[in-house]
Design an enzyme around this catalytic site. Structure first.
Site, PDB file in Angstrom:
ATOM      1  CD  GLU A 139       9.051 -14.863  12.732  1.00  0.00           C
ATOM      2  OE1 GLU A 139      10.203 -14.722  13.206  1.00  0.00           O
ATOM      3  OE2 GLU A 139       8.643 -15.933  12.242  1.00  0.00           O
ATOM      4  NE  ARG A 188      15.189 -18.215   2.190  1.00  0.00           N
ATOM      5  CZ  ARG A 188      14.743 -19.420   2.545  1.00  0.00           C
ATOM      6  NH1 ARG A 188      13.615 -19.535   3.230  1.00  0.00           N
ATOM      7  NH2 ARG A 188      15.405 -20.499   2.199  1.00  0.00           N
ATOM      8  CE1 TYR A 243      18.322 -19.184  -7.814  1.00  0.00           C
ATOM      9  CE2 TYR A 243      19.819 -21.017  -7.444  1.00  0.00           C
ATOM     10  CZ  TYR A 243      18.824 -20.174  -6.991  1.00  0.00           C
ATOM     11  OH  TYR A 243      18.346 -20.314  -5.711  1.00  0.00           O
TER      12      TYR A 243
END
Length: 391
Positions: A33, A106, A217
């Site tokens: 990454e 997330r 939401y």
């Protein structure tokens, strides 16, 4: 016995899920990454049943249970007055599609995936490591990664490009580049205490207006409201800020003149905004080249109008793991993965683009859309999504 080691470029949702899927099939995985730290990115995320079912298979769903909400419905409203046009009842999602419909942050999903990867001895994660090149060498792939000032050359049985919408792997293969779509998503997390009770319902609310739409939401046990506003914007940012940059709320609010007062109050309640230009590219003829394959946004950037970006990356990971497990030949396994996934992902891409046009219709065309939506009851709405959620 075949060598079973994979190098994965990118440790986002697609990369982490692919690493887990391969490790569960007996593969050794090195995950690279380029970010030095895997920090919170983005805000809310919808995990439809086609995705949550796979997270259950990967052993991740339990780690999410403390953070995920089960919305009762997706409610579609008309922007100018808040009138309900239709609703997709989600109470029977698990019974109908064999897995729940979830709303999560997330960062909570990323944390759950990282914890699962850390608990898997076959997965090795390196951060601050950016792929800079690769070449095929017979039965292996040789990839170069830069980590600080050190260049590491890695030999693996296959290379998986999970490096996002502006994928280096895809571009190096000559498969083309994603381009700005002309749409920008503005995202914010709003303290629920600052929001009227009507805007805190346990549902995914979708507001449709001319040239813009709004989704909101609750997240994290209802303490925060995730807000996403998508507008037309001729973005001209730099390569460094394409993923997320700060945005001034008054610029966003100008797109919502003439809307009902409730969503405008919600926009004003946000303490800060981040902008994400939405990228798109024509469908790729190939996701695979020999021992190199693409997953997630690297293979098929998907506009967010079906909330399927993360879900399709998760589906890729599951299909890739199954295809490599079922084929002794690695090249054949990667080809089988493409065969299994490409048509479905293409359909999701096309349907998402189609939804983009429908959401933002102006004038008489919007009136026709609203009349059609009002004629569709809950059961018919459920049936419309069987192809997507029941996969």
């Amino acid at each position: 016995m075949r060598p079973a080691d994979a190098a994965i470029a990118g440790a986002g949702i697609g990369g982490l899920c692919t690493a887990l899927a391969l490790a569960r099939k007996g593969w050794r995985v090195s995950l690279y990454e380029k970010a030095q730290f895997l920090e919170e990115a983005g805000a809310g995320l919808q995990l439809s049943p086609n995705a949550s079912a796979i997270l259950q298979k990967l052993g991740v769903a339990g780690r999410l249970s403390a953070f995920a909400l089960h919305p009762k419905a997706i409610t579609v409203r008309r922007a100018r007055d808040g009138a309900i046009l239709t609703a997709l009842p989600l109470g029977e999602a698990e019974q109908r599609w064999r897995a729940p419909y979830l709303a999560v942050h997330r960062a909570d999903l990323q944390r759950a995936l990282l914890e699962a990867a850390a608990a898997e001895p076959a997965i090795r994660l390196m951060t601050g490591a950016e792929i800079t090149g690769f070449e095929r060498d017979g039965e292996t792939v040789l990839a170069a990664f830069v980590q600080g000032a050190v260049v590491s050359k890695v030999t693996a049985s296959c290379l998986i490009g999970a490096d996002g919408v502006r994928s280096f792997v895809r571009q190096r293969l000559g498969f083309g580049s994603a381009k700005p779509s002309g749409l920008v998503a503005w995202r914010a997390l709003v303290d629920a205490a600052r929001v009227p009770s009507a805007m805190r319902q346990n549902e995914i609310a979708l507001w449709l207006g001319r040239g813009a739409h709004l989704v909101h939401y609750p997240l994290r046990d209802g303490t925060a409201i995730n807000v996403v506003a998508v507008v037309h914007d001729d973005w001209r940012g730099s390569a460094d800020d394409f993923w997320s940059s700060p945005g001034e709320g008054f610029l966003l609010q100008a797109h919502f003149q003439g809307w009902d007062e409730a969503p405008k109050k919600l926009l004003r309640a946000a303490a800060g905004w981040r902008k994400w230009p939405l990228f798109d590219c024509p469908p790729l003829a190939n996701w695979v080249c020999g021992r190199i394959a693409l997953v997630g946004d690297a293979a098929h950037p998907i506009l967010p109008f079906l909330a399927q970006g993360a879900a399709q990356a998760i589906e890729d990971a599951d299909a890739l793991g199954a295809a490599l497990d079922q084929n002794q030949d690695i090249k054949g396994g990667l080809a089988a993965y493409q065969q299994a996934r490409q048509a479905r992902a293409l359909r999701v891409q096309k349907e998402s683009r189609r939804q983009a046009a429908i959401y933002h219709l102006p004038g008489p065309a919007a009136l026709v859309r609203d009349c059609i939506l009002r004629a569709i009851d809950g059961q018919r709405m459920l049936a419309r999504y069987d192809w997507l959620y029941g996969a």
